[in-house]
Design an enzyme around this catalytic site. Structure first.
Site: not given
Ligand code: MRU
Length: 346
Positions: A46-48, A89, A196, A237
């Site tokens: 996860r995470g962009a 997603r 998270q 994201d």
């Molecule tokens: O749902 P997630 O855990 O994938 O959401 C992640 C986030 O919102 C992070 O803050 C975002 O991706 C930035 S990560 C470098």
């Protein structure tokens, strides 16, 4: 030490299963595109930026057994795989950026026999991985300039090594400030519903021996009121052409509170997180997730089974509430539209 969130080992993708953290650091192998889709959907990865690289390797997994004899036939496999992975997603634009980049790479090599196109795609995915490592370190060095000794910083969700290939965006800045002996204190929102912040961000910060304090999401205002937060750093994201930011649900709450208490909120994000096809945040697709995530906490029921739930995974913070956006191409200050456009065409 940075964590290797995603690797390519002997023709398979190896990821840290983030649903198991902080109690277990478990790596799992992803052998096919279906498993990659599920790993993304279920937030094992996860995470962009991490989802972007996962998408690139997902494209490899989804097309490597293709029997196509020509680029034209192979492209059908690529399109199908990209459509499938893209359905996992919707919000993090890095995923779509990565899928397109792999498709573009195939097109650029379309004059070659299919096995050679496949080899070029693997090379491209590796290149993307390396770029992510470099870009995060560059943003960290730039962002560190905004951090003063002894500051108390609030962050939300996880924008660390686990959200990227190995270093992080917002947390990268904090790692750098710590490395430079700035003695920062970090407050971390737990980040309901999937925690998270509590599970991942505290784990990463403690590993680096950074002074970290976990708070429930509803405690941030009180801390700000008491004058105990100097700055906020978060990731993103998707960022629209005008600088509106989609990030983990609850970021907008913080941004509103921050403005009221005159605390700057900084967004740290690579250029691959910008989406110039959207002129404002209102058009960013927001992922709606299963209500069970809200009715439970780490699998334990905390609400009646039949209660209605609203569970958007992200919200939009208007550009007007963002003090600056730190990218690998520099620190952008408002008004954002022009500077974003210029950075994207450079
Ligand atoms: O749902 P997630 O855990 O994938 O959401 C992640 C986030 O919102 C992070 O803050 C975002 O991706 C930035 S990560 C470098």
């Amino acid at each position: 030490m940075p964590v290797a969130t995603i690797e390519w080992v002997n023709g398979k993708v190896r990821i840290i299963d983030q649903t198991k953290l902080p109690h277990k650091l478990e790596r799992v192998e992803i052998k096919n595109v279906r498993s990659m889709w599920h790993a993304i959907k279920k937030l094992k990865i996860r995470g962009a930026p991490a989802i972007g690289v996962a998408g690139a390797f997902g494209m490899i997994l989804g097309t490597r057994d293709s029997k196509a004899k020509s680029y034209k036939e192979f492209k059908k496999n690529l399109d199908r795989t990209a459509g499938y992975l893209g359905s996992s997603r919707p919000t993090a634009v890095n995923l779509f950026w990565a899928l397109k980049r792999i498709e573009r790479c195939a097109e650029e090599h379309s004059f070659l026999p299919v096995p050679e196109i496949k080899a070029a795609l693997i090379k491209e995915a590796f290149k993307m991985m390396k770029e992510d490592r470099d870009v995060c370190r560059r943003m960290a060095s730039l962002g560190d300039k905004l951090v003063k000794k002894g500051e108390r910083i609030l962050t939300h969700c996880n924008a660390g090594g686990l959200a990227t290939v190995d270093y992080g965006t917002a947390l990268g800045v904090l790692f750098k400030a710590n490395e430079r002996g700035k003695n920062i204190k970090v407050f971390v929102d737990e980040t309901r519903p999937l925690l998270q912040g509590a599970r991942l961000t505290t784990w990463e910060l403690l590993k680096e021996k950074i002074d970290v304090t976990l708070i429930c999401d509803n405690m941030a205002a009180f801390l700000m009121k008491k004058g105990e937060i100097d700055k906020i750093f978060v990731g993103a994201d998707r960022i629209a052409g005008n600088g509106d930011v989609a990030n983990k649900i609850g970021t907008y709450n913080l941004a509103v509170l921050a403005r009221y208490h005159k605390i700057p909120l900084y967004v740290v994000a690579p250029i691959s997180t910008f989406d110039l096809t959207l002129s404002s945040g209102k058009d960013i697709p927001i992922e709606q997730r299963d209500g069970r995530e809200v009715r439970t906490v780490m699998g334990k029921k905390v609400a009646p089974d039949n209660v209605k739930v609203y569970n958007p995974a992200f919200d939009i913070t208007p550009a007007s509430l963002v003090a600056a956006i730190i990218t690998e191409k520099g620190i952008f200050r408002p008004p954002y539209s022009k500077v974003i456009k210029k950075a994207m065409i450079r």
